[in-house]
Motif scaffolding. Structure first.
Motif, mmCIF file in Angstrom:
data_model
loop_
_atom_site.group_PDB
_atom_site.id
_atom_site.type_symbol
_atom_site.label_atom_id
_atom_site.label_comp_id
_atom_site.label_asym_id
_atom_site.label_seq_id
_atom_site.Cartn_x
_atom_site.Cartn_y
_atom_site.Cartn_z
ATOM 1 N N ARG A 73 0.847 -1.190 0.000
ATOM 2 C CA ARG A 73 0.000 0.000 0.000
ATOM 3 C C ARG A 73 0.884 1.241 0.000
ATOM 4 N NH1 ARG A 73 -5.269 -1.618 1.958
ATOM 5 N NH2 ARG A 73 -5.157 -3.732 2.756
ATOM 6 N N ASP A 74 0.472 2.240 -0.777
ATOM 7 C CA ASP A 74 1.156 3.521 -0.773
ATOM 8 C C ASP A 74 0.623 4.318 0.415
ATOM 9 O OD1 ASP A 74 2.307 5.962 -1.206
ATOM 10 O OD2 ASP A 74 1.625 6.159 -3.274
ATOM 11 N N PRO A 75 1.481 4.739 1.357
ATOM 12 C CA PRO A 75 0.987 5.428 2.559
ATOM 13 C C PRO A 75 0.369 6.799 2.271
ATOM 14 C CG PRO A 75 3.382 5.335 2.547
ATOM 15 C CD PRO A 75 2.915 4.548 1.380
ATOM 16 N N GLN A 76 0.707 7.420 1.149
ATOM 17 C CA GLN A 76 0.193 8.763 0.826
ATOM 18 C C GLN A 76 -1.135 8.728 0.058
ATOM 19 O OE1 GLN A 76 1.826 11.303 2.147
ATOM 20 N NE2 GLN A 76 3.314 9.832 2.941
ATOM 21 N N THR A 77 -1.391 7.640 -0.659
ATOM 22 C CA THR A 77 -2.595 7.563 -1.499
ATOM 23 C C THR A 77 -3.346 6.276 -1.190
ATOM 24 O OG1 THR A 77 -1.476 6.411 -3.297
ATOM 25 C CG2 THR A 77 -1.406 8.821 -3.343
ATOM 26 N N LEU A 78 -4.384 6.024 -1.943
ATOM 27 C CA LEU A 78 -5.161 4.792 -1.800
ATOM 28 C C LEU A 78 -4.679 3.709 -2.756
ATOM 29 C CD1 LEU A 78 -8.762 6.245 -1.448
ATOM 30 C CD2 LEU A 78 -7.323 5.294 0.344
ATOM 31 N N GLN A 79 -3.495 3.885 -3.335
ATOM 32 C CA GLN A 79 -2.986 2.899 -4.273
ATOM 33 C C GLN A 79 -2.536 1.632 -3.560
ATOM 34 O OE1 GLN A 79 0.017 4.852 -6.703
ATOM 35 N NE2 GLN A 79 -1.356 4.530 -8.436
ATOM 36 N N VAL A 80 -2.944 0.486 -4.141
ATOM 37 C CA VAL A 80 -2.573 -0.824 -3.611
ATOM 38 C C VAL A 80 -2.160 -1.675 -4.798
ATOM 39 C CG1 VAL A 80 -3.399 -2.854 -2.384
ATOM 40 C CG2 VAL A 80 -4.302 -0.625 -1.804
ATOM 41 N N HIS A 81 -1.107 -2.451 -4.621
ATOM 42 C CA HIS A 81 -0.819 -3.470 -5.630
ATOM 43 C C HIS A 81 -0.525 -4.780 -4.919
ATOM 44 C CE1 HIS A 81 3.348 -1.978 -5.031
ATOM 45 N NE2 HIS A 81 3.704 -3.210 -5.308
ATOM 46 N N PHE A 82 -0.965 -5.858 -5.553
ATOM 47 C CA PHE A 82 -0.814 -7.189 -4.981
ATOM 48 C C PHE A 82 -0.756 -8.203 -6.110
ATOM 49 C CE2 PHE A 82 -5.245 -5.960 -5.093
ATOM 50 C CZ PHE A 82 -5.885 -7.028 -5.689
ATOM 51 N N ARG A 83 -0.363 -9.420 -5.760
ATOM 52 C CA ARG A 83 -0.277 -10.491 -6.747
ATOM 53 C C ARG A 83 -1.401 -11.489 -6.500
ATOM 54 N NH1 ARG A 83 4.841 -10.417 -4.932
ATOM 55 N NH2 ARG A 83 4.823 -12.608 -4.355
ATOM 56 N N VAL A 84 -1.878 -12.066 -7.596
ATOM 57 C CA VAL A 84 -2.960 -13.048 -7.566
ATOM 58 C C VAL A 84 -2.468 -14.296 -8.272
ATOM 59 C CG1 VAL A 84 -5.312 -13.519 -8.338
ATOM 60 C CG2 VAL A 84 -4.697 -11.241 -7.609
ATOM 61 N N THR A 85 -2.840 -15.469 -7.736
ATOM 62 C CA THR A 85 -2.451 -16.727 -8.363
ATOM 63 C C THR A 85 -3.611 -17.706 -8.288
ATOM 64 O OG1 THR A 85 -0.749 -18.443 -8.446
ATOM 65 C CG2 THR A 85 -1.489 -17.754 -6.263
ATOM 66 N N ASP A 86 -3.527 -18.745 -9.115
ATOM 67 C CA ASP A 86 -4.491 -19.846 -8.997
ATOM 68 C C ASP A 86 -3.715 -21.111 -8.702
ATOM 69 O OD1 ASP A 86 -3.408 -19.801 -11.549
ATOM 70 O OD2 ASP A 86 -5.220 -20.440 -12.548
ATOM 71 N N THR A 87 -3.130 -21.733 -9.669
ATOM 72 C CA THR A 87 -2.328 -22.930 -9.418
ATOM 73 C C THR A 87 -0.908 -22.782 -9.936
ATOM 74 O OG1 THR A 87 -3.056 -23.890 -11.515
ATOM 75 C CG2 THR A 87 -4.322 -24.458 -9.541
ATOM 76 N N GLY A 88 -0.632 -21.728 -10.661
ATOM 77 C CA GLY A 88 0.686 -21.607 -11.272
ATOM 78 C C GLY A 88 1.219 -20.202 -11.190
#
Length: 167
Positions: A73-88
Protein backbone atom coordinates in the motif's frame (compact mmCIF):
# COMPACT_ATOMS: atom_id res chain seq x y z
CA UNK A 1 -43.15 -11.16 -62.73
CA UNK A 2 -46.37 -9.52 -61.63
CA UNK A 3 -45.82 -5.97 -60.28
CA UNK A 4 -47.67 -6.84 -57.07
CA UNK A 5 -45.30 -9.78 -56.36
CA UNK A 6 -42.29 -7.59 -57.19
CA UNK A 7 -43.41 -5.07 -54.63
CA UNK A 8 -43.90 -7.75 -51.95
CA UNK A 9 -40.52 -9.30 -52.73
CA UNK A 10 -38.87 -5.88 -52.41
CA UNK A 11 -40.53 -5.33 -49.01
CA UNK A 12 -39.51 -8.79 -47.75
CA UNK A 13 -35.90 -8.36 -48.87
CA UNK A 14 -35.78 -4.87 -47.33
CA UNK A 15 -37.21 -6.21 -44.06
CA UNK A 16 -34.67 -9.06 -43.90
CA UNK A 17 -31.80 -6.67 -44.68
CA UNK A 18 -33.00 -4.24 -42.00
CA UNK A 19 -33.23 -6.98 -39.37
CA UNK A 20 -29.75 -8.23 -40.31
CA UNK A 21 -28.27 -4.74 -39.94
CA UNK A 22 -30.03 -4.22 -36.59
CA UNK A 23 -28.81 -7.57 -35.21
CA UNK A 24 -25.27 -6.82 -36.42
CA UNK A 25 -25.25 -3.44 -34.66
CA UNK A 26 -26.62 -4.95 -31.43
CA UNK A 27 -23.97 -7.69 -31.42
CA UNK A 28 -21.22 -5.15 -32.09
CA UNK A 29 -22.41 -2.96 -29.20
CA UNK A 30 -22.63 -5.94 -26.83
CA UNK A 31 -19.15 -7.11 -27.82
CA UNK A 32 -17.72 -3.80 -26.58
CA UNK A 33 -19.22 -4.35 -23.10
CA UNK A 34 -18.26 -7.96 -22.47
CA UNK A 35 -15.72 -8.62 -19.70
CA UNK A 36 -14.35 -12.14 -20.05
CA UNK A 37 -13.29 -14.04 -16.91
CA UNK A 38 -9.77 -15.50 -16.74
CA UNK A 39 -7.54 -17.04 -14.11
CA UNK A 40 -3.90 -15.85 -13.92
CA UNK A 41 -2.76 -19.08 -15.61
CA UNK A 42 -5.15 -18.49 -18.50
CA UNK A 43 -4.05 -14.88 -18.92
CA UNK A 44 -0.36 -15.81 -19.10
CA UNK A 45 -0.61 -19.09 -21.03
CA UNK A 46 -3.73 -18.63 -23.14
CA UNK A 47 -7.30 -19.81 -22.71
CA UNK A 48 -9.23 -22.61 -24.30
CA UNK A 49 -8.41 -24.87 -27.22
CA UNK A 50 -7.18 -22.06 -29.44
CA UNK A 51 -4.97 -20.66 -26.62
CA UNK A 52 -5.97 -17.05 -27.26
CA UNK A 53 -4.46 -14.65 -24.79
CA UNK A 54 -6.19 -11.43 -23.81
CA UNK A 55 -4.64 -8.43 -25.51
CA UNK A 56 -3.07 -5.48 -23.71
CA UNK A 57 -5.77 -2.82 -23.42
CA UNK A 58 -8.61 -5.36 -23.19
CA UNK A 59 -11.14 -5.23 -20.32
CA UNK A 60 -11.15 -8.52 -18.41
CA UNK A 61 -11.91 -10.06 -15.03
CA UNK A 62 -9.23 -12.04 -13.22
CA UNK A 63 -9.98 -14.32 -10.30
CA UNK A 64 -7.68 -16.12 -7.91
CA UNK A 65 -6.13 -16.10 -4.46
CA UNK A 66 -4.14 -13.14 -3.11
CA UNK A 67 -0.54 -14.25 -2.63
CA UNK A 68 0.80 -14.09 0.95
CA UNK A 69 3.05 -11.07 1.68
CA UNK A 70 2.31 -9.49 -1.70
CA UNK A 71 0.01 -6.61 -0.70
CA UNK A 72 1.78 -3.25 -0.91
CA UNK A 73 0.00 0.00 0.00
CA UNK A 74 1.16 3.52 -0.77
CA UNK A 75 0.99 5.43 2.56
CA UNK A 76 0.19 8.76 0.83
CA UNK A 77 -2.60 7.56 -1.50
CA UNK A 78 -5.16 4.79 -1.80
CA UNK A 79 -2.99 2.90 -4.27
CA UNK A 80 -2.57 -0.82 -3.61
CA UNK A 81 -0.82 -3.47 -5.63
CA UNK A 82 -0.81 -7.19 -4.98
CA UNK A 83 -0.28 -10.49 -6.75
CA UNK A 84 -2.96 -13.05 -7.57
CA UNK A 85 -2.45 -16.73 -8.36
CA UNK A 86 -4.49 -19.85 -9.00
CA UNK A 87 -2.33 -22.93 -9.42
CA UNK A 88 0.69 -21.61 -11.27
CA UNK A 89 1.94 -18.22 -12.39
CA UNK A 90 1.22 -15.02 -10.53
CA UNK A 91 -0.26 -11.83 -11.91
CA UNK A 92 0.03 -8.29 -10.50
CA UNK A 93 -3.09 -6.22 -9.84
CA UNK A 94 -2.92 -2.44 -9.38
CA UNK A 95 -5.89 -0.77 -7.70
CA UNK A 96 -6.67 2.73 -6.48
CA UNK A 97 -9.48 2.92 -3.95
CA UNK A 98 -10.80 1.35 -0.81
CA UNK A 99 -10.59 -2.43 -0.79
CA UNK A 100 -13.53 -4.55 0.45
CA UNK A 101 -13.62 -5.43 4.14
CA UNK A 102 -13.15 -9.13 3.38
CA UNK A 103 -9.98 -8.52 1.33
CA UNK A 104 -6.87 -10.14 2.81
CA UNK A 105 -3.90 -12.27 1.83
CA UNK A 106 -4.83 -15.85 1.05
CA UNK A 107 -8.42 -14.81 0.23
CA UNK A 108 -10.13 -15.39 -3.10
CA UNK A 109 -10.85 -12.25 -5.13
CA UNK A 110 -12.11 -11.18 -8.53
CA UNK A 111 -10.59 -8.04 -10.05
CA UNK A 112 -12.11 -6.27 -13.04
CA UNK A 113 -10.09 -3.85 -15.11
CA UNK A 114 -7.85 -3.26 -18.09
CA UNK A 115 -4.80 -5.34 -18.91
CA UNK A 116 -1.94 -2.80 -19.13
CA UNK A 117 0.87 -5.34 -19.54
CA UNK A 118 0.70 -9.08 -20.28
CA UNK A 119 0.88 -9.82 -16.54
CA UNK A 120 -0.43 -6.58 -14.97
CA UNK A 121 -4.08 -5.61 -14.52
CA UNK A 122 -5.15 -2.04 -13.70
CA UNK A 123 -8.27 -2.83 -11.68
CA UNK A 124 -11.32 -0.59 -11.52
CA UNK A 125 -13.13 -2.91 -9.11
CA UNK A 126 -12.02 -5.58 -6.65
CA UNK A 127 -14.51 -8.06 -5.20
CA UNK A 128 -13.64 -10.31 -2.26
CA UNK A 129 -15.26 -13.71 -2.12
CA UNK A 130 -17.21 -14.05 1.11
CA UNK A 131 -17.14 -17.82 1.51
CA UNK A 132 -13.60 -19.12 1.79
CA UNK A 133 -14.76 -22.72 2.23
CA UNK A 134 -16.29 -23.25 -1.20
CA UNK A 135 -14.00 -23.84 -4.14
CA UNK A 136 -14.78 -25.43 -7.50
CA UNK A 137 -13.83 -29.14 -7.34
CA UNK A 138 -11.17 -28.85 -10.07
CA UNK A 139 -9.46 -25.90 -8.40
CA UNK A 140 -9.62 -27.48 -4.93
CA UNK A 141 -8.02 -30.65 -6.23
CA UNK A 142 -5.27 -28.71 -8.04
CA UNK A 143 -4.48 -26.32 -5.16
CA UNK A 144 -5.07 -28.37 -2.02
CA UNK A 145 -5.24 -31.97 -3.21
CA UNK A 146 -8.84 -32.23 -1.99
CA UNK A 147 -10.81 -34.84 -3.90
CA UNK A 148 -14.50 -34.05 -4.49
CA UNK A 149 -16.98 -36.63 -3.18
CA UNK A 150 -20.35 -36.75 -4.89
CA UNK A 151 -22.97 -36.58 -2.09
CA UNK A 152 -25.49 -38.37 -4.31
CA UNK A 153 -23.33 -41.47 -4.68
CA UNK A 154 -24.87 -44.51 -2.93
CA UNK A 155 -21.93 -45.11 -0.58
CA UNK A 156 -20.61 -41.54 -0.23
CA UNK A 157 -21.12 -41.39 3.53
CA UNK A 158 -21.00 -45.05 4.51
CA UNK A 159 -18.33 -46.22 6.94
CA UNK A 160 -15.74 -48.72 5.79
CA UNK A 161 -16.43 -52.33 6.75
CA UNK A 162 -14.82 -53.57 9.96
CA UNK A 163 -14.88 -50.25 11.83
CA UNK A 164 -18.10 -51.12 13.70
CA UNK A 165 -18.54 -51.00 17.46
CA UNK A 166 -15.11 -51.50 19.03
CA UNK A 167 -15.11 -51.12 22.78
Amino acid sequence: MIPRRKKRLTWVISLIAGVAVAVSLILYALNQNIDLFYTPSEVLAGKGKDLTRPQVGQRIRVGGMVVEDSVRRDPQTLQVHFRVTDTGPEMTVLYTGILPDLFREGQGIVAQGILIEPDVLQATEVLAKHDEEYMPPELAEAMKGIKHVNPNAPDAYSEPAGDGDKQ
